[in-house]
Design an enzyme around this catalytic site. Structure first.
Site, short mmCIF file in Angstrom:
data_model
loop_
_atom_site.label_atom_id
_atom_site.label_comp_id
_atom_site.label_asym_id
_atom_site.label_seq_id
_atom_site.Cartn_x
_atom_site.Cartn_y
_atom_site.Cartn_z
N ASP A 26 0.63 -1.20 0.09
CA ASP A 26 0.03 -0.07 0.20
C ASP A 26 0.97 1.24 -0.18
O ASP A 26 2.03 1.33 0.59
CB ASP A 26 -1.01 -0.09 1.20
N HIS A 43 2.83 3.48 -9.03
CA HIS A 43 2.62 1.83 -9.25
C HIS A 43 3.90 1.18 -9.96
O HIS A 43 4.35 0.16 -9.46
CB HIS A 43 1.36 1.55 -10.03
N LEU A 137 11.92 -19.82 -4.49
CA LEU A 137 10.70 -19.27 -3.84
C LEU A 137 9.39 -19.23 -4.55
O LEU A 137 9.52 -19.41 -5.88
CB LEU A 137 10.93 -17.78 -3.95
C1 FPP Z 1 -1.94 0.30 -3.35
O1 FPP Z 1 -1.31 1.37 -3.64
C2 FPP Z 1 -1.46 -0.45 -4.62
C3 FPP Z 1 -2.12 -1.04 -5.52
C4 FPP Z 1 -3.57 -1.05 -5.65
C5 FPP Z 1 -1.65 -1.68 -6.82
C6 FPP Z 1 -0.40 -2.65 -6.35
C7 FPP Z 1 0.44 -2.61 -7.51
C8 FPP Z 1 1.83 -2.65 -7.42
C9 FPP Z 1 2.54 -2.74 -6.25
C10 FPP Z 1 2.66 -2.80 -8.63
C11 FPP Z 1 2.16 -3.55 -9.79
C12 FPP Z 1 2.61 -4.93 -9.68
C13 FPP Z 1 2.32 -5.69 -10.40
C14 FPP Z 1 2.65 -7.11 -10.27
C15 FPP Z 1 1.50 -5.68 -11.73
P1 FPP Z 1 -2.50 2.74 -3.58
O2 FPP Z 1 -2.63 3.12 -5.08
O3 FPP Z 1 -3.49 2.39 -2.91
O4 FPP Z 1 -1.83 3.70 -2.72
P2 FPP Z 1 -2.53 5.18 -1.83
O5 FPP Z 1 -3.27 4.31 -0.91
O6 FPP Z 1 -1.03 5.78 -1.39
O7 FPP Z 1 -3.40 5.96 -2.96
#
Ligand code: FPP
Length: 246
Positions: A26, A43, A137
């Site tokens: 997150d 991201h 892994l």
């Molecule tokens: C949460 O941050 C993250 C996500 C909803 C997406 C997770 C994606 C990745 C870590 C990268 C992509 C990985 C792959 C394997 C494609 P948020 O957007 O909710 O952050 P915020 O709460 O600060 O807005």
């Protein structure tokens, strides 16, 4: 073994490394906002951070790593953001298919991937196939995953087995439920990590976390590094897990 946890050298007990660590990644959006960048850049930085954590998990000796990449709720985000994450997923899967030999990481997806674009579904299946014999892994990527949706699909599968007469409803025990989840062959996670200072489970692995330890980090996911994973495992090893006993 000695590791650095960001402050000092710590010893991790090699006999007590969690077999399965699951991470709610997150804070990508906030990371980007702080830098006046679009969310997509956050991201992208998150996907880069994941690569570092995969290497760190291997080094520490964790056998299963599950990461929450896209939840059933994430479809509520703007189409632009969804498209950005899907593009990232496309290139990430491609990159990993090429690197699979060197990395010795077995990969699969949990969640209902049938809602993803067909080409992504196909490349995920291919990635699963080319990495199936890797053993350093096991990386499980949660895509269109929600704990409630997983339980709904599990109940449906079990009902079908009852309808077909394969099992009787009296046979349904915890083991049958576990075996019909997306995580059928994966041990329950001993440790759940959530970054960015939020302390919620957000529909992640609802059945599997019955006895998990939680570690919340204030770091935003793109800033989460090997030393932070070491610190989480170190905290885990210094807790007393009782499983309801004394
Ligand atoms: C949460 O941050 C993250 C996500 C909803 C997406 C997770 C994606 C990745 C870590 C990268 C992509 C990985 C792959 C394997 C494609 P948020 O957007 O909710 O952050 P915020 O709460 O600060 O807005």
């Amino acid at each position: 073994m000695f590791y650095f946890n960001g402050k000092e050298e710590v010893t991790l007990d090699s006999e007590n490394i969690p077999k399965h660590v699951a991470i709610i990644m997150d804070g990508n959006g906030r990371w980007a906002k702080k830098r006046f960048l679009p969310r997509k850049a956050g991201h992208k930085a998150g996907a880069d951070a994941l690569e570092g954590i995969i290497d760190a998990a291997k080094k520490i000796g964790i056998k299963h790593l599950t990461v929450y990449a896209f939840s059933t709720e994430n479809w509520k985000r703007s189409q632009e953001e969804i498209d950005g994450i899907m593009d990232l997923l496309r290139s990430y899967v491609k990159k990993y298919t090429e690197r699979a030999k060197k990395d010795n990481v077995k990969m699969d997806a949990i969640g209902d991937i049938t809602r993803l674009d067909y080409d992504i579904q196909e490349s995920i299946k291919n990635l699963e196939e080319v990495t199936k014999d890797k053993d350093a892994l096991n990386l499980h990527i949660a895509l269109n995953y929600g704990g409630r949706d997983e339980l709904r699909r599990c109940v449906k599968k079990i009902c079908k087995d009852v309808e077909k007469g394969k099992i009787s409803s009296d046979d349904i025990d915890e083991d049958i439920i576990s075996k019909n989840l997306d995580t059928a062959d994966i041990p329950d996670p001993e440790l759940i990590i959530r970054t960015s200072g939020e302390e919620r489970i957000s529909n992640f692995l609802l059945w599997q976390i019955a006895y998990s330890e939680f570690c919340f980090s204030d770091k935003l996911w793109p800033d989460f590094k090997e030393e932070d994973l070491v610190e989480a495992v170190y905290q885990y090893q210094n807790r007393n897990r009782r499983f309801g006993g004394r």
